[in-house]
Design a protein around this motif. Structure first.
Motif: not given
Length: 297
Positions: A72-76, A197-201, A206-207, A231-237
């Motif tokens: 989560k540091l990446e979207p932050l 970035g906010v959406l990822m945090l 996913l789209d 259920r899906t989500r993206r966290s950085g890469s």
């Protein structure tokens, strides 16, 4: 060293060189546009250093304090980068409007023009490099960095054109006017960076296209009778997903486990540019209706 880290180090060095040249010439000449470009390059240096820090720490393995790692540091980092871009744009707008009201005088135009030509060439080379890295890795931080330097490329070109116009026409009002334009464009370009970035945090799904690809893959599996609760989500890469797959009640645990492993591998191959972590629940019957009833009560 990961290529993403190398890219951020190169960005930092390039930004430092550009800010040194632009800031010196901007102060000497009194050009708002050149000074605005120098401030942007100064922020580039800070942002690139922060991006390197974020990428370096996001690579650390999960531990007792961060069981799921530090991705989560990446979207932050992307949100902070977009915010800094917006704040610098507001400062540029303020400076440009003040110059427009008070009037502006630009000196050493030749020096300003040569600095902007050099900046244009160096920034163009950096954008090509960052685009290559972003395309190869799909890393969000590098994508944000590439987008940022693209705006720099456009602003450098606009500054160069304005200086050439002033050289031949003495229309000095173009300088603060262009500064306002650059400020507005910087805010416009920062918005999608902050939004993503906010959406990822917030662990947004996913789209729709990616979710559709996952559903299509699951529907093609002949060894399961259905699936639900994807259920899906993206966290950085990284891509994290969970899904319930339904088997016939007579299917052995061993066979179900083997099918689950095969589906997990197929999901990883579906997104080769990302690290996919799939949590697959093995259901002996379709319990989706029961789950919905439990949630209602």
């Amino acid at each position: 060293m990961r290529i993403e880290k190398k890219a951020t180090l190169i960005s930092t060095i390039v930004a430092f060189l550009l800010v040194t040249f632009k800031l010196t010439v901007g102060i000497i000449s009194g050009s708002v546009a050149v000074l605005a470009s120098a401030i942007d390059s100064l922020l580039d240096t800070v942002i690139s250093l922060f991006n390197y820090f974020a990428l370096h720490n996001s690579d650390k393995e999960p531990d007792e304090h961060f069981n799921f790692g530090r991705r989560k540091l990446e979207p932050l980092a992307a949100v902070i980068e977009g915010t800094i871009i917006s704040l610098s744009a507001l400062f540029i707008l303020y400076t440009a409007i003040s110059k427009m009201v008070q009037g502006s005088v630009i000196e050493h135009l030749d020096l300003s023009i040569w600095v902007m030509v050099a900046s244009l060439i160096i920034t163009a080379a950096l954008v090509l490099f960052l685009n290559m890295v972003a395309k190869k890795t799909g890393n969000m931080v590098i994508q944000a960095d590439a987008l940022h330097y693209k705006t720099d490329l456009l602003s450098n070109g606009a500054v160069l054109i304005s200086l050439l116009i002033i050289t031949f026409t003495d229309y000095t009002f173009i300088d603060p006017l262009l500064g306002i334009g650059i400020g507005i464009y910087m805010i416009y370009s920062a918005y999608p960076i902050i939004k993503e970035g906010v959406l990822m945090l917030l662990d947004a799904a996913l789209d729709p296209e990616s979710v559709s690809k996952i559903n299509k893959l699951l529907n093609s599996q002949l060894d399961i009778s259905g699936h639900h609760d994807l259920r899906t989500r993206r966290s950085g890469s990284n891509i994290d997903l969970s899904v319930h797959v339904v088997f016939n009640v007579s299917t052995s645990l061993y066979d179900a486990h083997m099918v689950g492993d095969r589906i997990e591998l197929a999901l990883k191959n579906l997104f080769p540019e990302n690290n996919v972590y799939a949590l697959i629940h093995l259901d002996p019957y379709d319990d989706s209706e029961g789950e919905h009833l439990d949630q209602e009560h």
